[in-house]
Design a protein around this motif. Sequence first.
Motif, short mmCIF file in Angstrom:
data_model
loop_
_atom_site.label_atom_id
_atom_site.label_comp_id
_atom_site.label_asym_id
_atom_site.label_seq_id
_atom_site.Cartn_x
_atom_site.Cartn_y
_atom_site.Cartn_z
N ASN A 45 -9.89 -5.72 3.78
CA ASN A 45 -8.74 -6.14 2.99
C ASN A 45 -8.94 -7.54 2.41
OD1 ASN A 45 -6.29 -4.28 2.76
ND2 ASN A 45 -7.01 -3.93 4.86
N GLY A 50 0.79 -1.22 0.00
CA GLY A 50 0.00 0.00 0.00
C GLY A 50 0.82 1.28 0.00
N GLN A 58 -5.29 -0.47 2.07
CA GLN A 58 -4.12 -1.35 2.14
C GLN A 58 -3.13 -0.87 3.18
OE1 GLN A 58 -2.82 -1.85 -2.06
NE2 GLN A 58 -2.67 -3.98 -1.46
N PHE A 59 -2.74 0.38 3.12
CA PHE A 59 -1.68 0.85 4.01
C PHE A 59 -2.16 0.96 5.46
CE2 PHE A 59 0.98 4.01 6.11
CZ PHE A 59 2.22 3.45 5.89
N ALA A 92 -5.76 2.70 -1.63
CA ALA A 92 -4.46 3.00 -1.02
C ALA A 92 -4.56 3.04 0.50
CB ALA A 92 -3.94 4.34 -1.55
N LYS A 115 1.03 3.23 -3.20
CA LYS A 115 -0.29 3.77 -3.51
C LYS A 115 -0.61 5.00 -2.66
CE LYS A 115 -2.14 -0.70 -4.95
NZ LYS A 115 -1.26 -1.75 -4.49
#
Length: 196
Positions: free
Chosen positions: A104, A51, A84-85, A81, A54
């Motif tokens: 996720n 992530g 994910q991160f 983004a 992104k």
Amino acid sequence: MAIPVPLTHERGTSKSPLYLPFLSGFYEHFAQPLAWVAFRAVIGGMLMIEGYPKIMAPMAQVGFVENLGFHPGWLFSPLLAGMQFFGGALIALGLFTRPAALANGVMLAITLWFHFAFPYGHAFLTDQGIAALKGGSEFFTPAGVKRLADGGTLFLEQVQTKAELASLFWMGGALFFAAFGGGQWSVDRNIIKREF
């Protein structure tokens, strides 16, 4: 979260299913919680690594998400983004683990579908490209010539397989935490004292 060890009853007494019953406390109070944390760190950390680029370019995935049918891309690209991160960070910490992992897990199921539906292809080079490669060129290193001697077919098959397996592993891990939560040594359990 320790997974309970089933007990069998013989003549009214409890018998441990372990070969070394004196290790039950070690497993329950140390090994299992540590394994839970390690797996959480792996799943969350890998999502953060994926992530991070992104997050640095949150609009870079606009075309990609729109091609998958998620409109408007200007909304879903930064959402992907962040999911994910920051979702990876939440999973790694064990904070709001279930919703972060479920989001996720769904995203990774879509990623897995994408890898099956849109494979990398058969080869990098056409027959003419393979002939030019074999004819000799200063544009390719010896390792590049070896890797592309079949047009890149074997290399692309390996990349495809790794993409599918990585997505499958991450999806399974994320859905595991969506189902079971962050475990005994999580922020949810130890600081907030509540879980979803």
